[in-house]
Design an enzyme around this catalytic site. Structure first.
Site, PDB file in Angstrom:
ATOM      1  N   ASP A   1       0.842  -1.191   0.000  1.00  0.00           N
ATOM      2  CA  ASP A   1       0.000   0.000   0.000  1.00  0.00           C
ATOM      3  C   ASP A   1       0.878   1.242   0.000  1.00  0.00           C
ATOM      4  O   ASP A   1       1.998   1.233   0.529  1.00  0.00           O
ATOM      5  CB  ASP A   1      -0.907   0.020   1.235  1.00  0.00           C
ATOM      6  CG  ASP A   1      -1.930  -1.104   1.227  1.00  0.00           C
ATOM      7  OD1 ASP A   1      -2.304  -1.562   0.139  1.00  0.00           O
ATOM      8  OD2 ASP A   1      -2.330  -1.537   2.327  1.00  0.00           O
ATOM      9  N   LYS A   2       0.379   2.308  -0.580  1.00  0.00           N
ATOM     10  CA  LYS A   2       1.147   3.551  -0.688  1.00  0.00           C
ATOM     11  C   LYS A   2       1.728   3.973   0.649  1.00  0.00           C
ATOM     12  O   LYS A   2       2.891   4.389   0.745  1.00  0.00           O
ATOM     13  CB  LYS A   2       0.254   4.655  -1.256  1.00  0.00           C
ATOM     14  CG  LYS A   2       0.946   6.004  -1.402  1.00  0.00           C
ATOM     15  CD  LYS A   2       0.004   7.030  -2.015  1.00  0.00           C
ATOM     16  CE  LYS A   2       0.695   8.384  -2.146  1.00  0.00           C
ATOM     17  NZ  LYS A   2      -0.212   9.405  -2.756  1.00  0.00           N
TER      18      LYS A   2
END
Length: 332
Positions: free
Chosen positions: A148-149
């Site tokens: 995830d970012k």
């Protein structure tokens, strides 16, 4: 083929339609049910594992239609030619076939709406140049898995097509060592265990994942509570926070975040699954640490080199924001 897509975007478009058994080819029936998606696109999405019936991945369009709720996850349309960007990378290992980096929080793995630039792909294109594998598609060269970012930690990317194919096979069979460090609200009980559930799209919010009673895909996480913070004054009470090591045996979207939240111990700072508020002292520690994301770090990545067969294992410590938060929690 794996029963899960290797990459699944959080901001993908989710389409749903209920079909009745009719005996015709599935790809044609789906194209009729979703007039905005061509039959050729339907076939490509089937190959990618992006179409499901009642939560189960469907991989062939030549099959006959079976009754059920069909879900199509359509990746966002993004530029076909991401530009190289001279972004500094923390390189842990690199040879002619692959590169391993310590991805910072805030960096998306690949371009997507809202993150068209500044991604790991942009950085890799500048660092590796033409040597980066293009098997994953021009918008995601070399990418075989993602974080995830706002999750930091160890990621591997392929520089050659043979490495890409080998890494993809390892991830598909879950023949990868992956351990994450999470700072949680409270701590799971017992202090060591396995969480095994079905995970799929939430029925109330299609952009979120959830533990399901039926449908979805099997998800397995082993966890160990490494440390607790803010011990209660009386016996039997719950600590205010914990440091938990989570080892993945499957790779579902948001798996650790969903699993820990399902145990009533969401990851601190998680804007999506962090239901409920931490204790006041923990909130103060989060604010002082500067943490503005989920406190989750991919600490360990181990695998057999897809070309040489050498055993590789990489481990990194959580970055400054998580380290500072842990220090503040120790003082509770």
């Amino acid at each position: 083929m794996s029963d899960e897509p290797l990459i699944e975007d959080d901001d993908a478009t989710v389409l749903e339609a209920r079909l009745e058994a009719g005996g015709g080819r599935l790809d044609k029936a789906l194209a009729d049910a979703f007039p905005g998606v061509s039959r050729a696109r339907i076939q490509a999405l089937l190959t990618e594992g992006s179409i499901r019936r009642d939560g189960e991945v469907i991989s062939t369009g030549s099959a006959r239609v079976q009754a059920g709720l069909y879900t199509i996850i359509v990746p966002p349309v993004i530029s076909a030619t991401p530009a190289p960007e001279a972004i500094p990378l923390t390189v842990l290992f690199e040879d002619a076939d692959l590169i391993v980096v310590d991805k910072p929080a805030g960096m998306a793995a690949h371009p997507a709406p809202g993150s068209e630039t500044g991604t790991l792909v942009n950085a890799l294109l500048a660092h590796c140049g033409a040597s980066l594998s293009g098997i994953g598609g021009v918008a995601r060269p070399g990418i075989v898995h993602r974080l995830d970012k706002d999750t930091s930690g160890v990621m591997v990317a392929a520089k050659s097509d043979r490495a890409h194919a080998g890494l993809s096979a390892l991830f598909a069979t879950h023949d990868i060592e992956r351990t994450y460090i999470a700072l949680t609200r409270g701590a799971p009980s017992p202090a060591k265990g396995r969480i095994e559930t079905l995970i799929g799209r939430s029925s109330s919010d299609r952009k979120k994942m959830a533990v399901l009673r039926s449908g979805g895909r099997n998800a397995v996480t082993d966890y160990v509570v490494e440390r607790v913070f803010g011990l209660p004054a009386k016996a039997g009470g719950a600590p205010l926070a914990g440091r938990v090591a989570c080892t993945l045996h499957t790779g579902r979207t948001h798996q650790i975040r969903v699993h820990l939240a399902s145990k009533g111990v969401p990851i601190l700072g998680d804007p999506v699954y962090g239901t409920g508020s931490p204790a006041t002292a923990v909130q103060a520690a989060i604010a002082k640490s500067g943490l503005k994301r989920q406190a989750l770090h991919a600490a360990v990545l181990g695998f057999a080199h897809p070309v040489t067969g050498d055993a590789l294992r990489f481990e990194t410590a959580p970055p400054r924001d998580m380290g500072e938060l842990e220090s503040l929690l120790q003082a509770l």
